[in-house]
Scaffold this active site. Sequence first.
Site: not given
Length: 296
Positions: A170, A38, A42, A70
Amino acid sequence: RLSYTYYDKSCPKFSQIIQDTITNKQITSPTTAAGTLRLFFHDCLLNGCDGSVLISSTPFNSAERDADINLSLPGDAFDLVTRAKTALELSCPNTVSCADILAVATRDLVTMVGGPYYSVLLGRKDYRISKSAYVEGNLPKPTMPMSKIIDIFGSKGFSVQEMVALSGAHTIGFSHCKEFRSFVYNDTDYNPRFAQGLQQACADSYKNPTLSVFNDIMTPNKFDNVYFQNLPKGLGLLESDHGLYNDPRTKPFVELYAKDQNKFFQDFGKAMEKLSVYGIKTGRRGEIRHRCDAIN
Ligand code: HEM
Ligand SMILES: [Ca+2]
Ligand SMILES: [Ca+2]
């Protein structure tokens, strides 16, 4: 100027050092793989895979990692990058960028938890700019309509199919209750027993904001295609997960990947290769940071 052999002469132990670091870290903290994946996502989506998300704020600058979205990026993922950087600086000082460390560590962790291996080009430089104010609008949120999510990926050159494949991330990791709890009382997308379970799991989450639930309740620690198999059964966690099955533009790909894990792995690997070179900086547009959390 990127290449697969970028560090072969300047830092021959590059691959081995990253491999050792991720293995130790993942064994002691099994949430590292998801957190790092993740973190990388990002970093890349905001102006490219340039390590901008790793920078800490200073009294003069509010950095990306302090943007609301974040704040839930896990400390273990940042710690992993710091450890790898420390080991690499001992072996080959001033040579390896933090952006390359994050890209390769992510790939190795995905592979370690059962996902596909894909190639990662090397030679990224670290960016000197990181501002929390730039984050808004660049990252998808679970409450966004699918059209908006498709637009965000589209504006960065990713097709609907690539977006669905990447969302297969996910299949590992978890989400905090605040990301989905407002939906679990009256949303018919959930399997009723699953909705009840989520209501219970999150009942105390206003008092205890750390409460969280696995993104893929069936195989939370294994990178596989079970995430996609969950969606038609009402076992998706986030509103955006449900959206992938409900929207006619994305549903065919969910069905494809639910049926065919090899196809999911192929497409995820290709999309990750593409993501890994998105917006990267080379030459004088960046630097080799001495520490990953601060510009030189
Ligand atoms: C399609 C739109 C997407 C939305 C709306 C979304 C949203 C979210 C949210 C809200 C969380 C929970 C964070 C938390 O509570 O700590 C999460 C977790 C996660 N996301 Fe996404 N995401 C999307 C796509 C992606 C993509 C493309 C990737 C990677 C390629 C990714 C990787 C992950 C991972 C691995 C986790 C688990 C993190 C952990 O366990 O620490 N997501 N996502
Ligand atoms: Ca970035
Ligand atoms: Ca899984």
